[in-house]
Scaffold this motif. Structure first.
Motif, PDB file in Angstrom:
ATOM      1  N   ALA A 169      -3.399  11.098  -5.433  1.00 55.65           N
ATOM      2  CA  ALA A 169      -3.804   9.900  -6.175  1.00 55.65           C
ATOM      3  C   ALA A 169      -4.292   8.840  -5.215  1.00 55.65           C
ATOM      4  O   ALA A 169      -3.886   8.791  -4.051  1.00 55.65           O
ATOM      5  N   ARG A 170      -5.165   7.997  -5.707  1.00 56.98           N
ATOM      6  CA  ARG A 170      -5.671   6.876  -4.925  1.00 56.98           C
ATOM      7  C   ARG A 170      -5.058   5.589  -5.449  1.00 56.98           C
ATOM      8  O   ARG A 170      -4.856   5.433  -6.654  1.00 56.98           O
ATOM      9  N   GLY A 171      -4.799   4.692  -4.554  1.00 53.97           N
ATOM     10  CA  GLY A 171      -4.221   3.410  -4.944  1.00 53.97           C
ATOM     11  C   GLY A 171      -4.492   2.368  -3.883  1.00 53.97           C
ATOM     12  O   GLY A 171      -5.054   2.658  -2.820  1.00 53.97           O
ATOM     13  N   THR A 172      -4.110   1.157  -4.171  1.00 58.03           N
ATOM     14  CA  THR A 172      -4.292   0.055  -3.235  1.00 58.03           C
ATOM     15  C   THR A 172      -2.950  -0.298  -2.612  1.00 58.03           C
ATOM     16  O   THR A 172      -1.916  -0.281  -3.281  1.00 58.03           O
ATOM     17  N   ILE A 173      -2.985  -0.586  -1.327  1.00 55.88           N
ATOM     18  CA  ILE A 173      -1.786  -0.997  -0.591  1.00 55.88           C
ATOM     19  C   ILE A 173      -2.011  -2.437  -0.153  1.00 55.88           C
ATOM     20  O   ILE A 173      -2.905  -2.733   0.641  1.00 55.88           O
ATOM     21  N   SER A 174      -1.223  -3.325  -0.706  1.00 59.65           N
ATOM     22  CA  SER A 174      -1.384  -4.751  -0.392  1.00 59.65           C
ATOM     23  C   SER A 174      -0.597  -5.082   0.876  1.00 59.65           C
ATOM     24  O   SER A 174       0.547  -4.657   1.046  1.00 59.65           O
ATOM     25  N   VAL A 175      -1.233  -5.804   1.762  1.00 60.14           N
ATOM     26  CA  VAL A 175      -0.592  -6.276   2.988  1.00 60.14           C
ATOM     27  C   VAL A 175      -0.811  -7.776   3.082  1.00 60.14           C
ATOM     28  O   VAL A 175      -1.655  -8.356   2.388  1.00 60.14           O
ATOM     29  N   CYS A 176      -0.049  -8.404   3.959  1.00 63.00           N
ATOM     30  CA  CYS A 176      -0.163  -9.852   4.148  1.00 63.00           C
ATOM     31  C   CYS A 176      -1.505 -10.169   4.817  1.00 63.00           C
ATOM     32  O   CYS A 176      -1.786  -9.690   5.920  1.00 63.00           O
ATOM     33  N   LYS A 177      -2.320 -10.967   4.133  1.00 65.07           N
ATOM     34  CA  LYS A 177      -3.651 -11.281   4.661  1.00 65.07           C
ATOM     35  C   LYS A 177      -3.560 -12.081   5.952  1.00 65.07           C
ATOM     36  O   LYS A 177      -4.353 -11.873   6.880  1.00 65.07           O
ATOM     37  N   GLU A 178      -2.617 -13.006   6.020  1.00 67.59           N
ATOM     38  CA  GLU A 178      -2.490 -13.814   7.231  1.00 67.59           C
ATOM     39  C   GLU A 178      -2.109 -12.945   8.429  1.00 67.59           C
ATOM     40  O   GLU A 178      -2.646 -13.103   9.534  1.00 67.59           O
ATOM     41  N   ALA A 179      -1.204 -11.986   8.210  1.00 69.57           N
ATOM     42  CA  ALA A 179      -0.824 -11.086   9.296  1.00 69.57           C
ATOM     43  C   ALA A 179      -1.996 -10.195   9.698  1.00 69.57           C
ATOM     44  O   ALA A 179      -2.209  -9.935  10.887  1.00 69.57           O
ATOM     45  N   GLN A 180      -2.767  -9.743   8.704  1.00 72.20           N
ATOM     46  CA  GLN A 180      -3.936  -8.919   9.007  1.00 72.20           C
ATOM     47  C   GLN A 180      -4.961  -9.697   9.829  1.00 72.20           C
ATOM     48  O   GLN A 180      -5.546  -9.163  10.788  1.00 72.20           O
ATOM     49  N   LYS A 231      14.473 -10.867  14.486  1.00 70.77           N
ATOM     50  CA  LYS A 231      15.030  -9.519  14.444  1.00 70.77           C
ATOM     51  C   LYS A 231      13.943  -8.466  14.353  1.00 70.77           C
ATOM     52  O   LYS A 231      14.188  -7.355  13.910  1.00 70.77           O
ATOM     53  N   ALA A 232      12.765  -8.793  14.731  1.00 68.61           N
ATOM     54  CA  ALA A 232      11.656  -7.840  14.588  1.00 68.61           C
ATOM     55  C   ALA A 232      11.864  -6.646  15.505  1.00 68.61           C
ATOM     56  O   ALA A 232      12.099  -6.801  16.685  1.00 68.61           O
ATOM     57  N   GLY A 233      11.755  -5.458  14.934  1.00 65.99           N
ATOM     58  CA  GLY A 233      11.755  -4.251  15.741  1.00 65.99           C
ATOM     59  C   GLY A 233      13.093  -3.625  15.993  1.00 65.99           C
ATOM     60  O   GLY A 233      13.190  -2.637  16.680  1.00 65.99           O
ATOM     61  N   ARG A 234      14.204  -4.204  15.441  1.00 70.78           N
ATOM     62  CA  ARG A 234      15.503  -3.625  15.768  1.00 70.78           C
ATOM     63  C   ARG A 234      15.671  -2.233  15.180  1.00 70.78           C
ATOM     64  O   ARG A 234      16.289  -1.369  15.787  1.00 70.78           O
ATOM     65  N   ALA A 273       1.613 -11.502  14.390  1.00 77.23           N
ATOM     66  CA  ALA A 273       1.299 -10.515  13.358  1.00 77.23           C
ATOM     67  C   ALA A 273       2.443  -9.521  13.186  1.00 77.23           C
ATOM     68  O   ALA A 273       2.787  -9.144  12.049  1.00 77.23           O
ATOM     69  N   LEU A 274       3.043  -9.100  14.283  1.00 84.54           N
ATOM     70  CA  LEU A 274       4.152  -8.149  14.201  1.00 84.54           C
ATOM     71  C   LEU A 274       5.320  -8.739  13.419  1.00 84.54           C
ATOM     72  O   LEU A 274       5.914  -8.068  12.557  1.00 84.54           O
ATOM     73  N   ALA A 275       5.656 -10.001  13.697  1.00 84.69           N
ATOM     74  CA  ALA A 275       6.765 -10.633  12.986  1.00 84.69           C
ATOM     75  C   ALA A 275       6.466 -10.763  11.494  1.00 84.69           C
ATOM     76  O   ALA A 275       7.335 -10.519  10.644  1.00 84.69           O
ATOM     77  N   MET A 276       5.231 -11.138  11.138  1.00 81.90           N
ATOM     78  CA  MET A 276       4.885 -11.291   9.719  1.00 81.90           C
ATOM     79  C   MET A 276       4.873  -9.947   8.997  1.00 81.90           C
ATOM     80  O   MET A 276       5.320  -9.839   7.851  1.00 81.90           O
ATOM     81  N   PHE A 277       4.376  -8.912   9.651  1.00 81.56           N
ATOM     82  CA  PHE A 277       4.391  -7.586   9.019  1.00 81.56           C
ATOM     83  C   PHE A 277       5.818  -7.094   8.818  1.00 81.56           C
ATOM     84  O   PHE A 277       6.114  -6.429   7.823  1.00 81.56           O
ATOM     85  N   HIS A 278       6.709  -7.402   9.747  1.00 80.47           N
ATOM     86  CA  HIS A 278       8.102  -7.010   9.578  1.00 80.47           C
ATOM     87  C   HIS A 278       8.707  -7.677   8.346  1.00 80.47           C
ATOM     88  O   HIS A 278       9.490  -7.061   7.615  1.00 80.47           O
ATOM     89  N   GLN A 279       8.371  -8.924   8.112  1.00 79.10           N
ATOM     90  CA  GLN A 279       8.937  -9.635   6.974  1.00 79.10           C
ATOM     91  C   GLN A 279       8.343  -9.181   5.654  1.00 79.10           C
ATOM     92  O   GLN A 279       9.036  -9.134   4.636  1.00 79.10           O
ATOM     93  N   THR A 280       7.060  -8.856   5.633  1.00 73.85           N
ATOM     94  CA  THR A 280       6.387  -8.550   4.364  1.00 73.85           C
ATOM     95  C   THR A 280       6.332  -7.062   4.052  1.00 73.85           C
ATOM     96  O   THR A 280       6.351  -6.682   2.879  1.00 73.85           O
ATOM     97  N   CYS A 281       6.265  -6.210   5.070  1.00 77.00           N
ATOM     98  CA  CYS A 281       6.100  -4.770   4.847  1.00 77.00           C
ATOM     99  C   CYS A 281       7.298  -3.944   5.278  1.00 77.00           C
ATOM    100  O   CYS A 281       7.380  -2.766   4.915  1.00 77.00           O
ATOM    101  N   GLY A 282       8.188  -4.510   6.064  1.00 79.93           N
ATOM    102  CA  GLY A 282       9.288  -3.729   6.595  1.00 79.93           C
ATOM    103  C   GLY A 282       8.921  -3.076   7.913  1.00 79.93           C
ATOM    104  O   GLY A 282       7.752  -3.062   8.320  1.00 79.93           O
ATOM    105  N   PRO A 283       9.923  -2.500   8.597  1.00 80.41           N
ATOM    106  CA  PRO A 283       9.656  -1.941   9.939  1.00 80.41           C
ATOM    107  C   PRO A 283       8.861  -0.647   9.928  1.00 80.41           C
ATOM    108  O   PRO A 283       8.151  -0.351  10.880  1.00 80.41           O
TER     109      PRO A 283
END
Length: 367
Positions: free
Chosen positions: A56-67, A344-347, A92-102
């Motif tokens: 299946a095809r779908g959209t994966i939303s990510v944080c625009k500011e982090a991108q 706590k990014a990356g633990r 960007a790494l810290a924001m992706f950790h908060q919005t998308c998980g590790p």
């Protein structure tokens, strides 16, 4: 593509196993793992199909500011502003950790980009650590045979070689080569770039004949896939010239360097630094050939030092291969302060990667 005229010849040049793997993934078919006879008129039967999976095809939303931070950090890195790239990539790494998980593909991209920044800063311990984390994430979310995993192992080999861990570097390269041959086939340009790095390691170990075999394979791939007038083909000619010079074959080295010079001059112009550097090495190889004609033996340390100075390693970044910069100054950058975002990014990935001291990810990393 028009296959009407040379359909049989085109099909003969196709790599059957990577093609079968790609088709099975895209249509959602799981096949039996066995040695298929592709020369047979019917290599597959219905018994080879284990089960079907919905695709299946779908959209994966990510944080625009982090991108935006990630893309801007890569741009600053490409122009050589390592301080700004370092800060933006950590943000960007810290924001992706908060919005998308590790465990997310964008987090792996941040780790891979930061590994290249640390490599250019000559902080090889952190470069190894961040590349390990990227590989761990990609193996978990994209499977161990993803092309980005193979390129990550290629970078790990380069970092290990810079740390003088040559045995470990060769093991990482064997892993990367196995994955690239499985996924892309033996004629992919990234395979040629990996062979150039392998030759560089063998040259440092004084295994010149082994290095020449890898360089010949890389040159064949680049000429057939990218053309005889491509920059990567010129890189292969230069690396071959260095290896031939270490074998006391200076006339052949000058001949290969002349081919490199002709390609670079046609692509970059007469005044480009790489063209001038290539012309310098033509003169040096020619002078060395005259000395070899007069004296049968020359002192080896000069040849070895020349090989180490002129061979540029190839790094894998942004989904492809490119030459690393030479003579990068050591720059010290303070790590980002832990605040609201980056505390706590990356633990979670640290536990999988085994810390940040440059040790291998695990047994799979060196098998």
């Amino acid at each position: 593509f028009d296959l009407a005229d040379d359909a049989d010849e085109t099909l003969q040049r196709l790599r059957k196993l990577p093609l079968l793997r790609a088709v099975a993934q895209r249509v959602g078919v799981q096949l039996v793992a066995r040695d298929y006879d592709f020369k047979s008129p019917h290599p597959l039967t219905s018994d080879d199909i284990l089960q079907l999976f919905p695709v299946a095809r779908g959209t994966i939303s990510v944080c625009k500011e982090a991108q935006d931070h990630l893309n801007l950090g890569k741009q600053y890195f490409s122009v050589g502003n390592l301080q700004k790239a370092f800060e933006l990539l950590h943000e960007a790494l810290a924001m992706f950790h908060q919005t998308c998980g590790p465990m997310h593909n964008m987090v792996a991209q941040c780790y891979g980009a930061l590994a290249m920044v640390y490599y250019n800063l000559q902080d090889l311990g952190n470069a190894m650590s961040y590349q390990q984390k990227a590989i761990v994430i990609l193996e978990k979310i994209s499977a161990w045979d993803d092309p980005e995993v193979a390129l990550g192992y290629g970078n790990m080999a380069l970092f290990s070689h810079c740390l003088n861990h040559n045995r470990r570097a060769l093991l990482y390269i064997r892993r990367a080569e196995y994955l690239l041959l499985l996924v892309c086939g033996p004629n992919h340009p990234d395979v040629a770039a990996l062979y150039i790095n392998t030759a560089m390691i063998h040259l440092d170990l004084q295994h010149v004949r082994s290095a020449l075999r890898y360089l010949h394979a890389a040159l064949t791939i680049n000429e057939s896939m990218l053309g005889p007038d491509h920059v990567s083909t010129a890189t292969s000619y230069h690396a071959t010239a260095v290896a031939l010079s270490m074998m006391r074959a200076a006339p052949l080295a000058a001949k290969n360097e002349q081919k490199c010079h002709d390609i670079l001059r046609a692509l970059l112009g007469e005044q480009h630094p790489r063209v001038q550097e290539s012309h310098h090495w033509i003169l040096q190889f020619a002078a060395r050939g005259k000395l070899q004609a007069q004296q049968k033996q020359l002192p080896l340390p000069d040849d070895s030092a020349m090989g180490k100075e002129t061979l540029r390693p190839v790094v894998f970044a942004n989904g492809g291969a490119r030459e690393a910069e030479k003579n990068i100054p050591a720059v010290r950058i303070a790590p980002p302060k832990k605040g609201k975002r980056g505390g706590k990014a990356g633990r979670g990935v640290d536990r999988l990667a085994g810390g940040g001291n440059g040790e291998p990810v695990g047994e799979i990393a060196v098998q």
